[in-house]
Design a protein around this motif. Structure first.
Motif, mmCIF file in Angstrom:
data_model
loop_
_atom_site.group_PDB
_atom_site.id
_atom_site.type_symbol
_atom_site.label_atom_id
_atom_site.label_comp_id
_atom_site.label_asym_id
_atom_site.label_seq_id
_atom_site.Cartn_x
_atom_site.Cartn_y
_atom_site.Cartn_z
ATOM 1 N N LYS A 1 0.834 -1.205 0.000
ATOM 2 C CA LYS A 1 0.000 0.000 0.000
ATOM 3 C C LYS A 1 0.864 1.249 0.000
ATOM 4 O O LYS A 1 0.527 2.252 -0.589
ATOM 5 C CB LYS A 1 -0.916 0.004 1.232
ATOM 6 N N ASP A 2 2.009 1.175 0.688
ATOM 7 C CA ASP A 2 2.943 2.288 0.725
ATOM 8 C C ASP A 2 4.339 1.733 0.972
ATOM 9 O O ASP A 2 4.521 0.567 1.208
ATOM 10 C CB ASP A 2 2.557 3.303 1.805
ATOM 11 N N ASN A 3 5.331 2.587 0.871
ATOM 12 C CA ASN A 3 6.713 2.162 1.075
ATOM 13 C C ASN A 3 7.243 2.545 2.450
ATOM 14 O O ASN A 3 8.445 2.612 2.657
ATOM 15 C CB ASN A 3 7.614 2.740 -0.007
ATOM 16 N N ILE A 4 6.358 2.826 3.366
ATOM 17 C CA ILE A 4 6.771 3.206 4.710
ATOM 18 C C ILE A 4 7.196 1.940 5.459
ATOM 19 O O ILE A 4 6.414 1.001 5.567
ATOM 20 C CB ILE A 4 5.636 3.924 5.461
ATOM 21 N N PRO A 5 8.431 1.897 5.952
ATOM 22 C CA PRO A 5 8.877 0.698 6.678
ATOM 23 C C PRO A 5 8.061 0.491 7.958
ATOM 24 O O PRO A 5 7.636 1.447 8.603
ATOM 25 C CB PRO A 5 10.329 0.993 7.035
ATOM 26 N N VAL A 6 7.856 -0.734 8.294
ATOM 27 C CA VAL A 6 7.140 -1.066 9.525
ATOM 28 C C VAL A 6 8.114 -0.917 10.678
ATOM 29 O O VAL A 6 9.226 -1.416 10.638
ATOM 30 C CB VAL A 6 6.617 -2.518 9.477
ATOM 31 N N GLN A 7 7.698 -0.188 11.673
ATOM 32 C CA GLN A 7 8.533 -0.049 12.859
ATOM 33 C C GLN A 7 7.910 -0.868 13.968
ATOM 34 O O GLN A 7 6.745 -0.687 14.316
ATOM 35 C CB GLN A 7 8.648 1.408 13.270
ATOM 36 N N ALA A 8 8.695 -1.786 14.464
ATOM 37 C CA ALA A 8 8.224 -2.653 15.542
ATOM 38 C C ALA A 8 9.235 -2.588 16.678
ATOM 39 O O ALA A 8 10.429 -2.392 16.449
ATOM 40 C CB ALA A 8 8.094 -4.087 15.042
ATOM 41 N N PRO A 9 8.769 -2.736 17.901
ATOM 42 C CA PRO A 9 9.712 -2.711 19.019
ATOM 43 C C PRO A 9 10.628 -3.936 18.962
ATOM 44 O O PRO A 9 10.267 -4.978 18.406
ATOM 45 C CB PRO A 9 8.806 -2.769 20.250
ATOM 46 N N TYR A 10 11.816 -3.777 19.507
ATOM 47 C CA TYR A 10 12.731 -4.904 19.592
ATOM 48 C C TYR A 10 12.117 -5.977 20.466
ATOM 49 O O TYR A 10 11.482 -5.697 21.476
ATOM 50 C CB TYR A 10 14.083 -4.475 20.184
ATOM 51 N N ARG A 11 12.311 -7.202 20.058
ATOM 52 C CA ARG A 11 11.804 -8.322 20.851
ATOM 53 C C ARG A 11 12.968 -8.975 21.573
ATOM 54 O O ARG A 11 14.042 -9.139 21.001
ATOM 55 C CB ARG A 11 11.104 -9.327 19.947
ATOM 56 N N GLN A 12 12.723 -9.341 22.790
ATOM 57 C CA GLN A 12 13.776 -9.960 23.595
ATOM 58 C C GLN A 12 14.102 -11.345 23.030
ATOM 59 O O GLN A 12 13.215 -12.125 22.690
ATOM 60 C CB GLN A 12 13.322 -10.090 25.044
ATOM 61 N N VAL A 13 15.387 -11.621 22.911
ATOM 62 C CA VAL A 13 15.842 -12.913 22.408
ATOM 63 C C VAL A 13 15.849 -13.901 23.572
ATOM 64 O O VAL A 13 16.380 -13.597 24.639
ATOM 65 C CB VAL A 13 17.260 -12.790 21.811
ATOM 66 N N PRO A 14 15.278 -15.099 23.383
ATOM 67 C CA PRO A 14 15.309 -16.097 24.457
ATOM 68 C C PRO A 14 16.750 -16.393 24.879
ATOM 69 O O PRO A 14 17.650 -16.456 24.035
ATOM 70 C CB PRO A 14 14.663 -17.334 23.826
ATOM 71 N N PHE A 15 16.963 -16.589 26.146
ATOM 72 C CA PHE A 15 18.300 -16.772 26.701
ATOM 73 C C PHE A 15 19.046 -17.923 26.041
ATOM 74 O O PHE A 15 20.230 -17.825 25.738
ATOM 75 C CB PHE A 15 18.226 -16.994 28.219
#
Length: 121
Positions: A95-109
């Motif tokens: 629909k547009d070229n705006i990148p999706v901004q998502a919060p960083y997700r914690q990596v499992p230990f």
């Protein structure tokens, strides 16, 4: 751009661009080619889980197993057996070229050390 900057940049690669090479490819090919055909057929049948099908009769299961054996060469047992084709191209229209901004997700230990090694490589 580095891995940490990916949300801020768009990367376009020309057609047929090589982004990696595999040095030990012959080892993987030799492993697949040396597999006995019956072993491969049985692995494909097991992976299909057709024997666990509750909605099929024994005769139907047997027929599916025969098909899987007959065409075992067209099934991949793992991702390394999947190929690519230059015969088709596709375009994903957004629909547009705006990148999706998502919060960083914690990596499992239990994955963190492996991921850290991968990123630093």
């Amino acid at each position: 751009p580095g891995l940490n900057d990916m949300e801020e940049a768009c990367l376009s690669l020309p057609k047929d661009t090589t982004i990696a090479t595999i040095e030990n490819l012959t080892v993987a090919i030799n492993k697949v080619e040396s597999e006995p055909e019956k072993d491969r057929e049985e692995k494909i049948i097991e992976a299909s889980k057709i024997r666990e099908a509750k909605n099929l009769s024994d005769n139907q299961i047997r027929k599916v197993e025969e098909l899987l054996r007959e065409f075992s060469d067209i099934f991949a047992l793992d991702r390394s057996e999947l190929g690519v084709t230059p015969l088709i191209e596709h375009e994903i229209i957004l629909k547009d070229n705006i990148p999706v901004q998502a919060p960083y997700r914690q990596v499992p230990f239990h994955v963190f050390k492996e991921l850290q090694t991968e990123v630093q490589a």
